[in-house]
Structure formats: C-alpha cells, structure tokens
Design a protein around this motif. Structure first.
Motif: not given
Length: 670
Positions: A53-67, A69-72, A114-121
């Motif tokens: 939520i804190t990265h919506i609008g600042t990070a790409p949509a696929w990174l802030a939303r799609d990834v 959502i898939s992990l959850c 996956l979660f570590t890679t996503w967080g660092l990304a």
C-alpha cells in the motif's frame, strides 16, 4: 523435488542435527508446526499488504500490486489447504509426515526467496521513509516467521539464511549510516535468534524424548501389570482361568437384586482315574494329562462359557445367559466326551473320564456359595452313581442334603459308644462247609433319627471328618468282642479312605490293637479300590504298616474301581473280594461269569484268596463253584447278626451254615 539433493540444504540439515530425525520427533515437530502455520501466513499477508500500500503510485504496478497479490494468494491457498486438512482430522503415517515436512521445507525456501527478492526490489522506489519501511518489513517479518518455525529447526535456519544474509549485505552496501546500522542490528538479532532457536529446539527434542521414554515406561508397566494379572488369574499349566478368577467371575455373575435375570449355571468337573495315572506313571504324566485336558476344555470355551482349573484335577464351569437346560446337557456331554478321549504318554495310552456336577441359578441356589456347594454335591452324586457322566442339582438332591445335614448333626451329638453297634456276617468256605471268618458291619440306632443305614452315616462321617472317631469306636468294640469270644474267630474290619490317608489316625488304630490283647493275625482290614486309588502311595504305606503288625489285608468291591494289575501287585494283599454287582445275574449273564472267572484265575496266579460277596441263592452257589470259587459271603449263608451271646463270635454256636445245603434266606444284603 528432493530437498536433500541440494548441497547447501543437505549441509544445513547435517549441521542442525536433523538430517534423520526420529519418527516420534518428526511427528511432534509436524504437529507443533501445523498449529503455527496459520499465524505464519497471516504475518506474511498483513506485512506484505502494508508495504504494498505504501508503494502504490511510486513503484510499478506489477511490483506494487500484482506480485504482492500473487504472494498473498499463495499464502491464502496454503491456509485453505490447512483448514481442509483440519476438518478431516485423520491420522497420518510416519512416511506421510516425513513427505509433508520435506514439502514444507521446500516451500519455506521458495517463499523466503520470493518475499526477500520482492522486498529488495521495492527499495529503489519511494522516499527515505518508504525505504526504512522496507527494511522494517523485512526484519520484522523474518523475526515473526522464524519464531513460528521454531519447532522445525531446519526450516527456521533456512529462512534466516535466505533473508538475513541478503538483507545485511544489501543494506550494508547502501553507505547509508541508518540503514547500515539497521543491517548490523538485524544481523546481531539473527545470531541471537539462532542461538535461542538451537537452545529451544534441544529442549523441545529432549521433551519429546522424555515423553517417548515415559510412554515406553508406561507401556512396560502396563505389560507387567497385564502379565501379573495373567499370572494372578490364569493357571500356568493348562492356560485356563484359575480358581481366583473363577470365583471372581462367579461372584460378579449372580445378580442378587435382579430376580428377572437370565439363568446361569455353575459346574464342577473332576477327572475320574487321574490319581491312578499320577501314581502309576508319575507326576510328569499327570501334568501332561492335565495340560491336554486343559486344551480340550479351552477349545469348548466361548463368550458365554468359562472353564477354569480350580486345583488338582478339578475344574470349574460357568455358563452365562442359559435359556435351555438341554443346552447345558449338550455342553456337559461334549465335555465328558472330550475328556474321555485317550491320552498318550511316552507311547502308552492313558484312559480316564470326567464327571460333572451342575447347579442352575436360581433353582440350584441363589448365592455363589450355594451354587458352587450344590454343584459340588451334584459332582459327588455323579461320581457315586454315574461316573463319567453329568448330574444337575435337583430338589431330590436338596432333600438329600437336608437329610445328610440332619444325620451329621445327630452324629456330632451322638454318644457313639452307646448308639453304635456291630453286626457280624459269616464268610464261608463252601468246599469244607466251614465258617472261616466274619465281617464286622457297623449299625447305628439314633435316639433322634432311629435306625440309620450305614450307606448314609458312613458317607456323612467321611464328608464331615468324623470318620476317624467313628472308626476308633467301632474297632474298639470289635476288639472287645473278639477278646471275649472264641479264640479262633477271625474278623474282617472295613477302613475308610480317610483312615488310610491319615498317618496319625492309623497310628492310633495300631496302638489300639497292640493294647487290646487280640492277636493281629485274627484281623483282616478291608479297603476299597477307591480308597487305595485316592492316594496310592500313602495307602500303600498304611497297608504295609498293618501288614507288618500281623494283620491281613483284603481289597473290597474289586472290579468297580480303577485298580490295575500293577496296582494290585504293589499292595500287600492277602485276599480280593469280588463286588456283589457281578453276582446278581451271574446265572444268565455270560459276561459276568467271564469276569468272575478271570478274577479267580488272577487270584490264583497271585496266590491271593478270592471271596465272592452277595451270594443269595443255591443256584448262584452252584455257578460260582463251577467257576472255581471256594470262599463266599451273603445272605444264603447267614444274615448279619449282633454279637450279644455268651460265646461272642463262636461260629459253632452262633451260626448255622446248614443253609448251604439249600435252605437259605432270600432277603437282600444290607
């Protein structure tokens, strides 16, 4: 995928000491982890959603939303799978648990990456606060997840390595003092967590091992308890329930407060002829017979039928839910037939039978003691009247018990010297027409009951242990009469099985004879086959003592018991008396004549005198003479008579044997 094929993970498992955990430890790990699994996924979902939520609008949509959502979604599917398995609640095998633990380890590794890679990304996007949020997210998430995985040490260490190492290196290389401090702090916390994890896991493993050891000890105690219970309630020789268990079940069986309950039956079984086998072939043969008899009885046991060994050659029988007396008769017949089958011992074929006494609740008794006592009386009746068969306690037996009880009470309070008397019946040599001796026969006239037959009061005296006193009184009378009568008169005196079985009682009888002044060789002691067989060794010693004294020994009622040629050969006998049952129809019964002829030949070969009892007619005398019989006794020659004359037992004045010439009494022997 086999995780153990990955060198790094295999090394990790080896260092953690979990490469080959015990089945018990694996099961406990799995159960503890299964309880923490929902919390683990909830932590991942909440923290991931917060960062996304804190990265919506600042990070790409696929990174802030799609990834995210898939992990959850993956976490939610895992939660759904967990809930579905919880509803089934079926027990997993050790192999299934091991497979799921391997799958869990793989998933932890994959999700950690996956979660570590996503967080660092996400780090390059957003302001300083967003970057600190990423660092906070990764640190707090890994700490929460590691604590959820504390019971599965390998998974916790794997997740720590996957997250903390890249996290520390990544933020250390940012050259941001705050982030570098966070990285160092995270690394130190991770080391502390690992130490806590290892310590906790050791305690957990010890606790599991302690619980396993406790269960093992409990199982051993239960086994020992069952073994002790088995030893306390089972007969070691036959494998049947023992006396203790039999009476325990009997006491629980009889419903005292339920008059409408189903009927039950109690039985007592006794092996006929077992004592003879024990004496002739030894205790090893006796044990073998008991063991085989136990196997045969055990085969007849069932859910409603209990057979037990009460002691010696006596067995107990309990039949529950009895609806038909015929059912009881069929079972009793089956038991008798099973026990009658031959027994083999060292090439020899041993034969015996089983007599059964039965009592049915409530007709045969309303308490356990009454039922067993009445079944025992029915057994006594069976052994007396129908050896090898069954007898069910009836009202007739109850009347006999009352009658026996009256006789016993009268006998206990009787003045035996005054009330007891002796009658004498001649024993005749038919070849010389001469009386050679007399048999002393006990008579009792009670002031309460009147004349009581010997067939009753002798049995009562034996069952109530009054026989020793009775024998001493009667022998004393016989000795006094003999001393007062003719010197040449000889007397036969009957001894009970209990007299032979008691060394003290026998010693008192011998002392009486020595003090009487009567020559011992004028006495013949008669013993029955049953009395001898009851305890052959003791009977043999007792008869030898009487023989050493100078008395003669006669085996009475021969042919109705279980004596064998070997048994007769080992006893110090002078004569054999053939039972009267063979004489009643000897004129027409060819079988009876053959038996008598065989006994006469046996006596001749063993140099024993042969006495025929129960002779009542001249025709019987003639047949017996043709068979070689010389010495006879019966009403044909003289009825039992009291010795109250001046000459005592003088055969020349007391008895007239001219009846031998054809004028004889036709009354039955008594």
């Amino acid at each position: 995928m086999n995780l153990l094929r990955i060198p790094l993970l295999r090394r990790l498992l080896s260092l953690s000491g979990e490469s080959n955990p015990s089945d018990e430890l694996s099961r406990c790990q799995f159960e503890a982890f299964a309880r923490q699994l929902p919390l683990l996924h909830v932590i991942l979902i909440i923290n991931t959603v917060a960062v996304a939520i804190t990265h919506i609008g600042t990070a790409p949509a696929w990174l802030a939303r799609d990834v995210p959502i898939s992990l959850c979604a993956v976490c939610l599917m895992r939660l759904a799978t967990w809930l579905r398995r919880q509803k089934r609640r079926h027990t997993l095998t050790d192999a299934q648990i091991a497979a799921r633990m391997r799958t869990t380890l793989v998933l932890i590794g994959v999700l950690g990456v996956l979660f570590t890679t996503w967080g660092l990304a996400l780090y390059p996007y957003g302001d300083a606060y967003a970057r600190v949020h990423v660092a906070f997210y990764m640190s707090i998430t890994v700490i929460g997840c590691v604590f959820c995985l504390m019971h599965t040490r390998a998974a916790a260490l794997l997740l720590t390595a996957i997250v903390v190492v890249p996290f520390s290196l990544f933020f250390a290389l940012t050259h941001n003092v705050v982030l570098m401090a966070i990285a160092a702090n995270m690394l130190l916390v991770a080391v502390a967590m690992v130490l806590i994890l290892l310590s906790y896991y050791r305690d957990f493993a010890r606790l599991v091992e302690s619980r396993r050891s406790l269960r093992a000890r409990q199982a051993e105690l239960l086994r020992l308890s069952e073994e002790n219970s088995s030893l306390a309630n089972l007969d070691s020789l036959t494998g049947l329930p023992n006396r203790r268990r039999f009476f325990g079940e009997l006491n629980a069986l009889v419903p005292r407060d339920n008059p409408g309950a189903l009927r039950y039956a109690v039985g007592v079984i006794d092996l006929d002829g077992f004592k003879q086998i024990n004496d002739l072939y030894g205790h090893a043969a006796g044990d073998r017979v008991l063991e085989e008899a136990g196997c045969r009885l055990l085969a007849l046991s069932g859910p409603h039928i209990t057979l037990a060994r009460l002691g010696g050659d006596e067995f107990g029988l309990l039949i529950r839910d009895l609806t038909d007396v015929q059912e009881l008769v069929l079972l009793g017949t089956a038991i008798c037939e099973a026990l009658r089958r031959p027994y083999v011992w060292l090439g020899a074929t041993l034969s015996l039978s089983g007599s059964i006494g039965l009592a049915i609740f409530p007709e045969g008794g309303e308490t356990p003691d009454q039922l067993f006592e009445h079944a025992d009386y029915a057994l006594y009746f069976a052994k007396t009247h129908r050896r090898g068969g069954i007898t069910i306690f009836s009202h007739e037996h109850e009347s006999q018990i009352r009658k026996f009880g009256e006789i016993e009470q009268a006998l206990r309070h009787a003045d035996l010297e005054l009330e007891m008397s002796l009658h004498f019946q001649p024993i005749v040599d038919v070849m010389t027409a001469r009386i050679i001796s007399f048999e002393a026969l006990a008579r009792w006239h009670s002031p309460i009951l009147g004349a009581v037959p010997p067939s009753l009061f002798i049995k009562v005296a034996e069952r109530s242990h009054l026989i020793h006193t009775l024998t001493e009184v009667l022998l004393g009378k016989a000795l006094r009469i003999m001393k007062a009568g003719a010197v040449e008169a000889r007397v036969s005196f009957n001894l009970s099985a209990l007299d032979l079985a008691s060394p003290d009682a026998l010693e008192r009888l011998i002392s009486m004879i020595r003090k009487s002044g009567v020559a011992p060789d004028r006495l013949t002691f008669e013993v029955t086959e049953t009395a001898v067989i009851n305890d052959f060794e003791q009977a043999q010693q007792a008869l030898k003592a009487l023989k050493t004294l100078g008395a003669h020994i006669s085996l009475d009622d021969f042919g109705t018991g279980f004596s064998s040629l070997n048994c007769i050969h080992r006893l110090p006998l002078d004569k054999i008396k053939v039972d009267r049952s063979f004489i009643a129809d000897i004129e027409t019964n060819v079988g009876a004549r053959d038996i008598v002829r065989s006994i006469v030949d046996l006596c001749r070969s063993l140099s024993l005198a042969c006495v025929i009892e129960g002779v009542e007619t001249p025709a019987q005398v003639e047949v017996l003479r043709q068979l070689g019989c010389e010495v006879m006794q019966g009403f044909h020659f003289g009825r039992p008579s009291a010795a109250d004359g001046k000459d005592g037992l003088d055969p020349l004045t007391r008895f007239d044997i001219s009846v031998y010439c054809g004028v004889g009494s036709t009354e039955k022997n008594s």
